[in-house]
Design a protein around this motif. Sequence first.
Motif, mmCIF file in Angstrom:
data_model
loop_
_atom_site.group_PDB
_atom_site.id
_atom_site.type_symbol
_atom_site.label_atom_id
_atom_site.label_comp_id
_atom_site.label_asym_id
_atom_site.label_seq_id
_atom_site.Cartn_x
_atom_site.Cartn_y
_atom_site.Cartn_z
ATOM 1 N N GLN A 1 0.807 -1.210 0.000
ATOM 2 C CA GLN A 1 0.000 0.000 0.000
ATOM 3 C C GLN A 1 0.849 1.273 0.000
ATOM 4 O OE1 GLN A 1 -3.139 0.083 -0.649
ATOM 5 N NE2 GLN A 1 -3.281 2.309 -0.499
ATOM 6 N N PRO A 2 1.905 1.364 0.831
ATOM 7 C CA PRO A 2 2.765 2.554 0.763
ATOM 8 C C PRO A 2 3.401 2.752 -0.620
ATOM 9 C CG PRO A 2 3.181 1.365 2.789
ATOM 10 C CD PRO A 2 2.296 0.498 1.962
ATOM 11 N N CYS A 3 3.798 1.663 -1.256
ATOM 12 C CA CYS A 3 4.372 1.773 -2.606
ATOM 13 C C CYS A 3 3.323 2.223 -3.616
ATOM 14 C CB CYS A 3 4.970 0.437 -3.034
ATOM 15 S SG CYS A 3 6.564 0.053 -2.288
ATOM 16 N N ARG A 4 2.109 1.708 -3.473
ATOM 17 C CA ARG A 4 1.030 2.116 -4.383
ATOM 18 C C ARG A 4 0.731 3.606 -4.221
ATOM 19 N NH1 ARG A 4 -2.473 -1.665 -3.340
ATOM 20 N NH2 ARG A 4 -2.131 -2.863 -5.247
ATOM 21 N N GLU A 5 0.648 4.055 -2.986
ATOM 22 C CA GLU A 5 0.343 5.465 -2.725
ATOM 23 C C GLU A 5 1.448 6.395 -3.220
ATOM 24 O OE1 GLU A 5 -0.274 5.551 1.452
ATOM 25 O OE2 GLU A 5 -2.293 4.659 1.359
ATOM 26 N N ALA A 6 2.695 5.897 -3.205
ATOM 27 C CA ALA A 6 3.826 6.710 -3.654
ATOM 28 C C ALA A 6 4.070 6.610 -5.156
ATOM 29 C CB ALA A 6 5.086 6.299 -2.902
ATOM 30 N N GLY A 7 3.259 5.792 -5.852
ATOM 31 C CA GLY A 7 3.431 5.644 -7.292
ATOM 32 C C GLY A 7 4.614 4.787 -7.682
ATOM 33 N N LEU A 8 5.053 3.906 -6.762
ATOM 34 C CA LEU A 8 6.222 3.067 -7.026
ATOM 35 C C LEU A 8 5.855 1.663 -7.513
ATOM 36 C CD1 LEU A 8 8.234 3.744 -3.713
ATOM 37 C CD2 LEU A 8 8.192 5.135 -5.792
ATOM 38 N N LEU A 9 4.622 1.241 -7.287
ATOM 39 C CA LEU A 9 4.242 -0.164 -7.469
ATOM 40 C C LEU A 9 3.857 -0.495 -8.903
ATOM 41 C CD1 LEU A 9 3.705 -2.805 -5.812
ATOM 42 C CD2 LEU A 9 1.306 -2.106 -5.755
ATOM 43 N N ALA A 10 4.430 -1.604 -9.405
ATOM 44 C CA ALA A 10 4.022 -2.147 -10.695
ATOM 45 C C ALA A 10 3.019 -3.283 -10.505
ATOM 46 C CB ALA A 10 5.239 -2.647 -11.472
ATOM 47 N N ALA A 11 3.293 -4.179 -9.565
ATOM 48 C CA ALA A 11 2.401 -5.302 -9.278
ATOM 49 C C ALA A 11 2.845 -5.939 -7.974
ATOM 50 C CB ALA A 11 2.432 -6.334 -10.408
ATOM 51 N N ALA A 12 1.935 -6.705 -7.355
ATOM 52 C CA ALA A 12 2.239 -7.367 -6.086
ATOM 53 C C ALA A 12 1.672 -8.783 -6.106
ATOM 54 C CB ALA A 12 1.662 -6.581 -4.907
ATOM 55 N N PHE A 13 2.516 -9.745 -5.756
ATOM 56 C CA PHE A 13 2.135 -11.154 -5.783
ATOM 57 C C PHE A 13 2.383 -11.793 -4.421
ATOM 58 C CE2 PHE A 13 3.717 -9.907 -9.946
ATOM 59 C CZ PHE A 13 2.696 -10.311 -10.791
ATOM 60 N N CYS A 14 1.530 -12.745 -4.061
ATOM 61 C CA CYS A 14 1.769 -13.596 -2.901
ATOM 62 C C CYS A 14 2.058 -14.994 -3.435
ATOM 63 C CB CYS A 14 0.550 -13.633 -1.980
ATOM 64 S SG CYS A 14 0.735 -14.772 -0.585
ATOM 65 N N VAL A 15 3.305 -15.422 -3.324
ATOM 66 C CA VAL A 15 3.744 -16.703 -3.868
ATOM 67 C C VAL A 15 3.449 -17.806 -2.853
ATOM 68 C CG1 VAL A 15 5.702 -18.010 -4.757
ATOM 69 C CG2 VAL A 15 5.566 -15.536 -5.144
ATOM 70 N N THR A 16 2.748 -18.849 -3.283
ATOM 71 C CA THR A 16 2.384 -19.933 -2.374
ATOM 72 C C THR A 16 2.625 -21.286 -3.018
ATOM 73 O OG1 THR A 16 0.074 -20.022 -3.124
ATOM 74 C CG2 THR A 16 0.580 -18.535 -1.297
ATOM 75 N N GLN A 17 2.845 -22.267 -2.153
ATOM 76 C CA GLN A 17 2.883 -23.669 -2.544
ATOM 77 C C GLN A 17 2.168 -24.462 -1.451
ATOM 78 O OE1 GLN A 17 6.402 -25.249 -4.569
ATOM 79 N NE2 GLN A 17 7.524 -23.417 -3.947
ATOM 80 N N HIS A 18 2.054 -25.778 -1.637
ATOM 81 C CA HIS A 18 1.417 -26.607 -0.612
ATOM 82 C C HIS A 18 2.175 -26.448 0.704
ATOM 83 C CE1 HIS A 18 0.108 -30.173 1.600
ATOM 84 N NE2 HIS A 18 -0.941 -30.198 0.790
#
Length: 206
Positions: free
Chosen positions: A118-135
């Motif tokens: 959220q801080p990166c989004r508000e500052a205009g820094l964010l391209a995308a955000a992923f949560c990487v998961t496995q079993h």
Amino acid sequence: MRSRVLVLAGPSGAGKSHLAERLGVPVLRLDDFYKDGSDPTLPRLVSGANAGLVDWDHPDSWLPDDALATMTELCRTGRASVPVYDISRDGRCGTQPLDLGGSAFFLAEGIFAQDVVQPCREAGLLAAAFCVTQHPARTFWRRLTRDLRERRKPPLVLVRRGVALWRGQRAVVADAVGKGCRQVRPEEAFREISALVAGATTTEVD
């Protein structure tokens, strides 16, 4: 902005660091922004077999403001001085330069990565955000073998911590998704980020 950040969140041992290596994109290791082990503000476990030890999985164990300042500098200038953290010694052991080399993107990965979305989004820094998961079982085994290989903590502490993290994996994923990350498997993240990087490269060439 010279560059934008791609956030890789997810449980410890889910494959974030390995994914970052495969992508070949500059990486900012957010785990290097842990507090030193001597910091009196570190949170501690209050129950369980490891009660009394530092709770390194609690968000109060790291320095998000320092991480965000570094990401801002990287996005604006393409370079920054970043800390080097030695987990086995519970502290920083120096700094090193990180130069993006003109890359349009860099990865920010770590177990608290969701807290910078959220801080990166508000500052205009964010391209995308992923949560990487496995079993969870695969994540547990990957994490344990890595931590034992790197001698991060005494083996019994690592096993107990691993079991606790296994039980809490759903909550970790839910927290990351709730903070703006999209849940993906490592291969799915690899394909999407590779496409983003290739698109930026094509645009630069054109």
